[in-house]
Write a protein that holds these residues in place. Sequence first.
Motif, PDB file in Angstrom:
ATOM      1  N   SER A 177       6.692  -5.000   8.042  1.00 39.17           N
ATOM      2  CA  SER A 177       7.543  -5.816   7.504  1.00 39.17           C
ATOM      3  C   SER A 177       7.176  -7.372   7.300  1.00 39.17           C
ATOM      4  O   SER A 177       6.530  -7.891   8.070  1.00 39.17           O
ATOM      5  CB  SER A 177       8.961  -5.898   8.052  1.00 39.17           C
ATOM      6  OG  SER A 177       9.635  -4.360   7.742  1.00 39.17           O
ATOM      7  N   HIS A 191       5.411  -2.834  -0.013  1.00 36.92           N
ATOM      8  CA  HIS A 191       6.882  -3.006   0.647  1.00 36.92           C
ATOM      9  C   HIS A 191       7.847  -2.582  -0.542  1.00 36.92           C
ATOM     10  O   HIS A 191       7.745  -2.986  -1.677  1.00 36.92           O
ATOM     11  CB  HIS A 191       6.772  -4.403   0.958  1.00 36.92           C
ATOM     12  CG  HIS A 191       5.869  -4.660   2.072  1.00 36.92           C
ATOM     13  ND1 HIS A 191       4.770  -4.598   2.325  1.00 36.92           N
ATOM     14  CD2 HIS A 191       6.203  -4.913   3.571  1.00 36.92           C
ATOM     15  CE1 HIS A 191       4.211  -4.687   3.476  1.00 36.92           C
ATOM     16  NE2 HIS A 191       5.217  -5.029   4.149  1.00 36.92           N
ATOM     17  N   PRO A 212       9.544  -0.484   5.139  1.00 38.90           N
ATOM     18  CA  PRO A 212       8.746  -1.666   5.318  1.00 38.90           C
ATOM     19  C   PRO A 212       9.539  -2.732   4.325  1.00 38.90           C
ATOM     20  O   PRO A 212       9.680  -2.614   3.115  1.00 38.90           O
ATOM     21  CB  PRO A 212       7.547  -1.361   4.294  1.00 38.90           C
ATOM     22  CG  PRO A 212       7.459  -0.284   3.990  1.00 38.90           C
ATOM     23  CD  PRO A 212       8.849   0.355   4.208  1.00 38.90           C
ATOM     24  N   CYS A 213      10.260  -3.748   5.091  1.00 38.25           N
ATOM     25  CA  CYS A 213      11.009  -4.613   4.239  1.00 38.25           C
ATOM     26  C   CYS A 213      10.162  -6.152   4.139  1.00 38.25           C
ATOM     27  O   CYS A 213       9.424  -6.365   4.909  1.00 38.25           O
ATOM     28  CB  CYS A 213      12.172  -5.059   5.298  1.00 38.25           C
ATOM     29  SG  CYS A 213      13.182  -3.814   5.870  1.00 38.25           S
TER      30      CYS A 213
END
Length: 477
Positions: free
Chosen positions: A132, A2, A103-104
């Motif tokens: 995420s 991420h 991708p947080c």
Amino acid sequence: MHDTLLLFGATGDLAQRYLFPSLLRLMGDGLLPEGFRVRALALSPHDTDKFRGILRERFASLSHYTPTAEQVEAFLERVDYRSVDMRTPASVADAVRDLADRPCVSYLSIPPGLYMSTCEGLALGGAFAAPSRLMLEKPIGADLASAREINATIGRLIDEDRIFRIDHYLGKAAVQNLLALRFGNALLEAVWNRNYIDSVHILVSESEGVDGRNSYYARSGALRDMVQSHILQLLCLVAMEPPASLEADRIRDEKVKVLRALRPFCAKEARRHSVRGRYTAGTINGEPVQAYSPPDDSDVETFVGVTAHIDNWRWAGVPFHLCTGKRMADRSTVVTVTLKPVTHWLFERPDRSNAVPNRLTFRLQPQEDIELGLMSSLAGPEWGTLELQPLELELSSETGQNRRIAYERLFLDAFHGNHALFVRNDEVEAAWAWIDSVVDAWREDNSPLQPYPAGSWGPEDATVFLPERFDAVARPS
Ligand code: BG6
């Protein structure tokens, strides 16, 4: 990995003091992913330039780390700022939508009252799409009912295995060392039960006061702020059964069992087994400090001492004395395990007036060390007698110097998807269930707030909750 962090509460004390400096250092050490970037989010109407300026100033005043100007600028280039109203899901969604295809990791360092609307906004803006993740600061709610509501609402928006609930004490290397010591040493495991252990004390004293966090603290107090989270986590690590492996859920399963075995506190025990206190004016390190006066005259405590019992096979009858306070004489996090006396005394003074119980002291803060109190005649008896004297064996290590601060470790673990140092939903709820029983008992008993001068070891009646050495300091002879 991420690579995008959405940091809510970016102008707050925690973000400014710990979160951004931790990220800066991780980046300086090359530990963040290639395209790493942070979107800072808060209510203030700053723009990115203004916010970068605030961070630049903050980084110039760090005491534990001196970054180079290039490191600071390289980091700031990866930060942008959006003003957001977290009460309104649409405002949150608008502020993150452009990043939703990455991708947080969303990090909520905001009051728990804003968790649900913020998470609804994150889901709406696409920031909860797999893979995420979400990191949540403590406290999750203010009691069991609100914690359940938060867990259930958020659980409908993002899977539990993508949620990372933070208790930053679990990120401290010294706290993790409790597991290593317990489960890496046959010597300790053999005596780690009610047959040999008389009592356990867990103390987290702070010399700092409530200071800039008045509005949060006046609704929380020491029991909800410190005992519900950090102190109960320490208790779990001391009391849990050996997990089958170090896999996150195996550790968390064992912690939940301890929390569920805590005997609910009741009003008729409140006076004997707990003390609530609040600091009055006093002196710390020679400096005068003011009394704590909460804004709305609330009944909130800054000190709590409370005895917990774990009703299970291993710990039946062993009191766990838990104690924490603000504006105490010193900053100290200590776990003291006191063993029962030997069954038969062979030595001088049959009344055992010179006998001191074996005591194992784990000091976690400010420095890290371990002390084992033994009885010995090494101090040199006269020939023909064998008189025992207490002897302290001290073990300290220098490793503390190189250890990452808790938030650095926790960021890395969350980015890598390792849950072992994060708290699961059922753990949070089990901890609140016990805390609620203490709050209810205090309410029913009308437990008074006892004053203690800033710079002392708490109210006079509280010495039983302090480990022996602190008790001696608190009780001037
Ligand atoms: C926080 C509490 O979680 O922990 C604070 O909200 C407290 O009130 C702090 O001061 C203590 O953390 P540490 O790492 O300084 O012991």
